[in-house]
Scaffold this motif. Sequence first.
Motif, PDB file in Angstrom:
ATOM      1  N   ASP A   1      32.253  33.732  29.495  1.00  0.00           N
ATOM      2  CA  ASP A   1      31.074  34.600  29.551  1.00  0.00           C
ATOM      3  C   ASP A   1      30.707  34.919  30.998  1.00  0.00           C
ATOM      4  O   ASP A   1      30.378  36.065  31.334  1.00  0.00           O
ATOM      5  CB  ASP A   1      29.880  33.960  28.835  1.00  0.00           C
ATOM      6  N   ALA A   2      30.757  33.890  31.851  1.00  0.00           N
ATOM      7  CA  ALA A   2      30.408  34.089  33.264  1.00  0.00           C
ATOM      8  C   ALA A   2      31.375  35.049  33.947  1.00  0.00           C
ATOM      9  O   ALA A   2      31.006  35.772  34.878  1.00  0.00           O
ATOM     10  CB  ALA A   2      30.392  32.741  33.994  1.00  0.00           C
TER      11      ALA A   2
ATOM     12  N   GLY B   1      32.839  37.496  32.348  1.00  0.00           N
ATOM     13  CA  GLY B   1      32.809  38.769  31.640  1.00  0.00           C
ATOM     14  C   GLY B   1      34.003  38.996  30.731  1.00  0.00           C
ATOM     15  O   GLY B   1      34.365  40.142  30.444  1.00  0.00           O
TER      16      GLY B   1
ATOM     17  N   ARG C   1      33.754  28.684  26.620  1.00  0.00           N
ATOM     18  CA  ARG C   1      32.978  29.875  26.274  1.00  0.00           C
ATOM     19  C   ARG C   1      32.064  30.280  27.434  1.00  0.00           C
ATOM     20  O   ARG C   1      31.950  31.453  27.778  1.00  0.00           O
ATOM     21  CB  ARG C   1      32.132  29.576  25.023  1.00  0.00           C
ATOM     22  N   ARG C   2      31.407  29.284  28.056  1.00  0.00           N
ATOM     23  CA  ARG C   2      30.510  29.583  29.181  1.00  0.00           C
ATOM     24  C   ARG C   2      31.291  30.132  30.374  1.00  0.00           C
ATOM     25  O   ARG C   2      30.820  31.048  31.058  1.00  0.00           O
ATOM     26  CB  ARG C   2      29.720  28.329  29.568  1.00  0.00           C
TER      27      ARG C   2
ATOM     28  N   THR D   1      35.742  38.822  27.081  1.00  0.00           N
ATOM     29  CA  THR D   1      35.415  38.719  25.655  1.00  0.00           C
ATOM     30  C   THR D   1      36.677  38.344  24.886  1.00  0.00           C
ATOM     31  O   THR D   1      37.598  39.143  24.763  1.00  0.00           O
ATOM     32  CB  THR D   1      34.851  40.044  25.117  1.00  0.00           C
TER      33      THR D   1
END
Length: 201
Positions: A22-23, A25, A18-19, A27
């Motif tokens: 997220d880093a 961008g 997930r990290r 989704t």
Amino acid sequence: MTELLVASRNAKKLAELRRVLDAAGLTMTLLSLGDVPAFDEAPETGATFEENALAKARDAYTATGLPAVADDSGLTVEALNGMPGVLSARWAGAHGDDLANLELLLGQLRDVPDERRGAAFVSACALVYGPGEQDAVVVRGEWPGVIAREPRGENGFGYDPIFVPDGSSRSAAELSAAEKDAASHRGRALALLVPALRKLC
């Protein structure tokens, strides 16, 4: 939103991916094996991390039809000719007995001098998004370091307390989650998957 199945029940692996997403961008909705109907999971019999990761991801894709990511990881020690390797989780016999594995490894290296205690954490990550051989990507991340003479630190799990990364005076179990993510073998491998994952979004 694109769903991605992580072929694991380990919440820490989901959080790490997930990290990374997220880093970058990206989704995506992450699912674990606990979020899908149970299916027969083949035993890990591959001779390499890559073979095991690919088999796990392919099983998950075949059972669910969802793009699936799986990893296989472990510790390779130079003085032990690359072992425990794919046997890392069951080095002392019972699967997942972290303390027994760690103590056995330290015992095996007791008389090995400091200059020969080189090691690396290795993670192979596989992404399978279709039925064909070409519908798969396998990457490898390595985190080099040395084996300490005694455990240090309370964070992490597995062999983290006796692994000191290159360039650090602290063991992996003395690093924060953020510090470990930034350098770890799995973090490096997952980052290499980002271009392939981006195409699925």
